[in-house]
Design a protein around this motif. Sequence first.
Motif, PDB file in Angstrom:
ATOM      1  N   LEU A   1      12.813  -3.037  -1.746  1.00 34.97           N
ATOM      2  CA  LEU A   1      11.225  -3.389  -0.029  1.00 34.97           C
ATOM      3  C   LEU A   1      12.175  -3.038   0.285  1.00 34.97           C
ATOM      4  O   LEU A   1      11.229  -2.318   1.480  1.00 34.97           O
ATOM      5  CB  LEU A   1      11.972  -4.444  -0.456  1.00 34.97           C
ATOM      6  CG  LEU A   1      10.836  -5.190  -1.584  1.00 34.97           C
ATOM      7  CD1 LEU A   1      11.059  -7.186  -1.553  1.00 34.97           C
ATOM      8  CD2 LEU A   1       9.882  -4.932  -2.196  1.00 34.97           C
ATOM      9  N   ARG A   2      13.739  -2.970   1.233  1.00 35.03           N
ATOM     10  CA  ARG A   2      14.269  -2.427   2.320  1.00 35.03           C
ATOM     11  C   ARG A   2      13.435  -0.657   2.190  1.00 35.03           C
ATOM     12  O   ARG A   2      13.245  -0.395   3.259  1.00 35.03           O
ATOM     13  CB  ARG A   2      15.841  -2.697   2.455  1.00 35.03           C
ATOM     14  CG  ARG A   2      16.247  -2.840   3.760  1.00 35.03           C
ATOM     15  CD  ARG A   2      17.665  -2.819   3.493  1.00 35.03           C
ATOM     16  NE  ARG A   2      17.689  -4.439   3.148  1.00 35.03           N
ATOM     17  CZ  ARG A   2      18.626  -5.113   2.252  1.00 35.03           C
ATOM     18  NH1 ARG A   2      18.789  -4.256   0.965  1.00 35.03           N
ATOM     19  NH2 ARG A   2      18.323  -5.794   2.030  1.00 35.03           N
ATOM     20  N   GLN A   3      13.945  -0.151   1.198  1.00 33.40           N
ATOM     21  CA  GLN A   3      13.498   1.622   1.771  1.00 33.40           C
ATOM     22  C   GLN A   3      12.229   1.419   2.017  1.00 33.40           C
ATOM     23  O   GLN A   3      11.800   2.558   2.140  1.00 33.40           O
ATOM     24  CB  GLN A   3      14.279   2.079   0.031  1.00 33.40           C
ATOM     25  CG  GLN A   3      14.007   3.598   0.138  1.00 33.40           C
ATOM     26  CD  GLN A   3      14.937   4.320   1.066  1.00 33.40           C
ATOM     27  OE1 GLN A   3      16.500   3.545   1.331  1.00 33.40           O
ATOM     28  NE2 GLN A   3      14.624   5.260   2.061  1.00 33.40           N
ATOM     29  N   ASP A   4      10.890   0.795   0.924  1.00 28.55           N
ATOM     30  CA  ASP A   4      10.088   1.266   1.209  1.00 28.55           C
ATOM     31  C   ASP A   4       9.642   0.939   2.814  1.00 28.55           C
ATOM     32  O   ASP A   4       8.299   2.017   3.018  1.00 28.55           O
ATOM     33  CB  ASP A   4       9.065  -0.053   0.622  1.00 28.55           C
ATOM     34  CG  ASP A   4       7.976   0.025   0.748  1.00 28.55           C
ATOM     35  OD1 ASP A   4       7.025   0.853   0.124  1.00 28.55           O
ATOM     36  OD2 ASP A   4       7.275  -0.989   1.146  1.00 28.55           O
ATOM     37  N   MET A   5      10.284  -0.350   3.098  1.00 30.51           N
ATOM     38  CA  MET A   5      10.080  -0.804   4.494  1.00 30.51           C
ATOM     39  C   MET A   5      10.301   1.201   5.425  1.00 30.51           C
ATOM     40  O   MET A   5       9.401   1.116   6.415  1.00 30.51           O
ATOM     41  CB  MET A   5      10.667  -1.632   5.078  1.00 30.51           C
ATOM     42  CG  MET A   5      10.423  -1.964   6.325  1.00 30.51           C
ATOM     43  SD  MET A   5       9.305  -3.315   6.564  1.00 30.51           S
ATOM     44  CE  MET A   5       9.170  -4.031   8.375  1.00 30.51           C
ATOM     45  N   ARG A   6      11.984   1.454   4.482  1.00 30.31           N
ATOM     46  CA  ARG A   6      11.650   2.839   6.004  1.00 30.31           C
ATOM     47  C   ARG A   6      10.729   3.727   5.876  1.00 30.31           C
ATOM     48  O   ARG A   6      10.686   4.258   6.617  1.00 30.31           O
ATOM     49  CB  ARG A   6      13.214   3.174   5.430  1.00 30.31           C
ATOM     50  CG  ARG A   6      14.744   2.390   5.798  1.00 30.31           C
ATOM     51  CD  ARG A   6      15.698   2.410   5.606  1.00 30.31           C
ATOM     52  NE  ARG A   6      16.296   2.860   4.519  1.00 30.31           N
ATOM     53  CZ  ARG A   6      17.480   1.473   3.516  1.00 30.31           C
ATOM     54  NH1 ARG A   6      17.286   0.861   4.121  1.00 30.31           N
ATOM     55  NH2 ARG A   6      17.228   2.265   2.356  1.00 30.31           N
ATOM     56  N   ASP A   7      10.309   4.100   4.378  1.00 32.20           N
ATOM     57  CA  ASP A   7       9.787   4.894   3.836  1.00 32.20           C
ATOM     58  C   ASP A   7       8.092   4.897   4.362  1.00 32.20           C
ATOM     59  O   ASP A   7       7.737   6.353   5.009  1.00 32.20           O
ATOM     60  CB  ASP A   7       9.777   6.122   2.637  1.00 32.20           C
ATOM     61  CG  ASP A   7      10.547   5.460   1.827  1.00 32.20           C
ATOM     62  OD1 ASP A   7      11.888   6.191   2.498  1.00 32.20           O
ATOM     63  OD2 ASP A   7      11.265   5.179   0.720  1.00 32.20           O
ATOM     64  N   ASN A   8       7.907   3.644   5.727  1.00 28.58           N
ATOM     65  CA  ASN A   8       6.462   3.446   5.326  1.00 28.58           C
ATOM     66  C   ASN A   8       6.524   3.411   6.683  1.00 28.58           C
ATOM     67  O   ASN A   8       5.916   2.812   7.714  1.00 28.58           O
ATOM     68  CB  ASN A   8       5.341   2.765   4.482  1.00 28.58           C
ATOM     69  CG  ASN A   8       5.154   3.284   2.794  1.00 28.58           C
ATOM     70  OD1 ASN A   8       4.695   3.879   2.819  1.00 28.58           O
ATOM     71  ND2 ASN A   8       6.310   2.905   2.295  1.00 28.58           N
ATOM     72  N   TYR A   9       7.749   3.032   8.086  1.00 26.21           N
ATOM     73  CA  TYR A   9       7.753   2.266   8.905  1.00 26.21           C
ATOM     74  C   TYR A   9       6.611   2.732   9.990  1.00 26.21           C
ATOM     75  O   TYR A   9       6.124   2.104  10.767  1.00 26.21           O
ATOM     76  CB  TYR A   9       9.256   2.935   9.751  1.00 26.21           C
ATOM     77  CG  TYR A   9       9.318   2.304  10.822  1.00 26.21           C
ATOM     78  CD1 TYR A   9       9.672   0.570  11.142  1.00 26.21           C
ATOM     79  CD2 TYR A   9       9.693   2.949  12.115  1.00 26.21           C
ATOM     80  CE1 TYR A   9      10.116  -0.195  11.660  1.00 26.21           C
ATOM     81  CE2 TYR A   9       9.180   2.416  12.825  1.00 26.21           C
ATOM     82  CZ  TYR A   9       9.722   1.101  13.667  1.00 26.21           C
ATOM     83  OH  TYR A   9       9.969   0.373  14.530  1.00 26.21           O
ATOM     84  N   GLU A  10       6.374   4.216   9.817  1.00 28.31           N
ATOM     85  CA  GLU A  10       5.825   4.810  10.615  1.00 28.31           C
ATOM     86  C   GLU A  10       4.337   4.363  10.613  1.00 28.31           C
ATOM     87  O   GLU A  10       3.143   3.969  11.638  1.00 28.31           O
ATOM     88  CB  GLU A  10       6.236   6.392  11.333  1.00 28.31           C
ATOM     89  CG  GLU A  10       7.051   6.766  11.273  1.00 28.31           C
ATOM     90  CD  GLU A  10       7.128   8.179  11.694  1.00 28.31           C
ATOM     91  OE1 GLU A  10       6.187   9.508  11.029  1.00 28.31           O
ATOM     92  OE2 GLU A  10       8.525   8.652  12.210  1.00 28.31           O
ATOM     93  N   ASP A  11       3.889   4.321   9.627  1.00 26.87           N
ATOM     94  CA  ASP A  11       2.763   3.979   8.880  1.00 26.87           C
ATOM     95  C   ASP A  11       2.489   2.610   9.381  1.00 26.87           C
ATOM     96  O   ASP A  11       1.273   1.754   9.702  1.00 26.87           O
ATOM     97  CB  ASP A  11       2.339   4.367   7.519  1.00 26.87           C
ATOM     98  CG  ASP A  11       2.331   5.596   6.946  1.00 26.87           C
ATOM     99  OD1 ASP A  11       2.129   6.606   7.694  1.00 26.87           O
ATOM    100  OD2 ASP A  11       2.373   6.329   5.862  1.00 26.87           O
TER     101      ASP A  11
ATOM    102  N   LYS B   1       0.600  -1.388  -0.285  1.00 29.16           N
ATOM    103  CA  LYS B   1       0.096   0.066   0.199  1.00 29.16           C
ATOM    104  C   LYS B   1       0.522   1.291   0.094  1.00 29.16           C
ATOM    105  O   LYS B   1       2.141   0.715   0.706  1.00 29.16           O
ATOM    106  CB  LYS B   1      -1.004  -0.020   1.858  1.00 29.16           C
ATOM    107  CG  LYS B   1      -1.957   1.690   1.185  1.00 29.16           C
ATOM    108  CD  LYS B   1      -2.947   1.572   2.162  1.00 29.16           C
ATOM    109  CE  LYS B   1      -3.477   2.349   2.852  1.00 29.16           C
ATOM    110  NZ  LYS B   1      -4.762   2.311   4.112  1.00 29.16           N
ATOM    111  N   GLY B   2       0.325   2.347  -0.664  1.00 33.51           N
ATOM    112  CA  GLY B   2       0.770   3.204  -0.781  1.00 33.51           C
ATOM    113  C   GLY B   2       2.952   3.168  -1.749  1.00 33.51           C
ATOM    114  O   GLY B   2       3.515   4.123  -1.469  1.00 33.51           O
ATOM    115  N   ALA B   3       2.872   2.651  -2.147  1.00 30.95           N
ATOM    116  CA  ALA B   3       4.281   1.600  -3.145  1.00 30.95           C
ATOM    117  C   ALA B   3       4.594   2.947  -4.450  1.00 30.95           C
ATOM    118  O   ALA B   3       3.404   3.548  -4.788  1.00 30.95           O
ATOM    119  CB  ALA B   3       4.702   0.299  -3.295  1.00 30.95           C
TER     120      ALA B   3
END
Length: 324
Positions: free
Chosen positions: A312-322, A261-263
């Motif tokens: 995928l790791r960068q996506d994880m970092r960018d969306n960590y708070e969400d 979601k939100g990728a």
Amino acid sequence: MAQQIELKSTVKESQLGQRLDQAIAELFDEFSRSRLKEWLLAGKVSVDGAVVTKARVRVMGGEDIVVLAEIEDEERWEAQDIPLDIVYEDEDLLVINKPRGLVVHPGAGTPDGTVLNALLHHYPQIAEVPRAGIVHRLDKDTTGLMVVAKNVPTQTRLVRTLQKRRITREYEAIAIGKMTAGGMVDKAIGRHSTKRVLMAVSEFGKPAITHYRVAERFREHTRIRLRLETGRTHQIRVHMSYLQHPLLGDIAYGGRARIPKGATEELTTMIRSFDRQALHAVMLKFVHPTTGEEMQFHAPVPDDMIEMAEALRQDMRDNYEDEY
């Protein structure tokens, strides 16, 4: 010059009621069904000491099967100058790092341009070894390590070692979905009931055991490490699909794209365009059949899987708070 071979095995209880030709095809799956049937009809197969030439005879389980046959040299296959990434080589064997897109053995639809054709060019004497020394295979689009025997005694010993589960094979993969923990899949694998080019978990199949552990979790994917106890066709792909975590890019076994979601548009494109199963044979360990030395080899994870994991790791970092 023909090679004399002797194959021995025992019919499993799970094969009760199978035709003899079907039973030996499962017991000796390193050979084609057509070749095994030719040997059967030619009187090269015995059951409990008696020669049997009828394919339709039914087995009950527990019968001792012996195949005494000859294999012609692989001269009918052409030596081709195809580059091989050789990780190690001595007078008895070599270890290669197979790229994606390269079929291991000629077959229907792929008469040449294979690892076997490359081996014949690299080491012409390997034509004297059944299947040009190939001991185990990787799927066309699976990358990574394979060991190849350069002479018959080495091949025989390696095959036996493999059958005794004494060759360690580890894989790196990216699976679809969020896996919570590692584990083991102990599910037999056989031919798919309707899609004959595919395999499936089947109570009538051959024993298959895959160990796996979580290496890294992403939002909608998981990077995993796997270790095979057995080596069935498509084993990792089938077992991960059975767990409902098919491999990224593996359309044949249900690995359809899943977009977090939100990728970003870039990540969405990367996921949708990843066009092979994300699977790499990263480590191979065995005892050298001649010297007795324990040998261990590693092949770096290919760029396409590294780039996907980083995205995928960068996506994880960018969306960590969400997410958390």
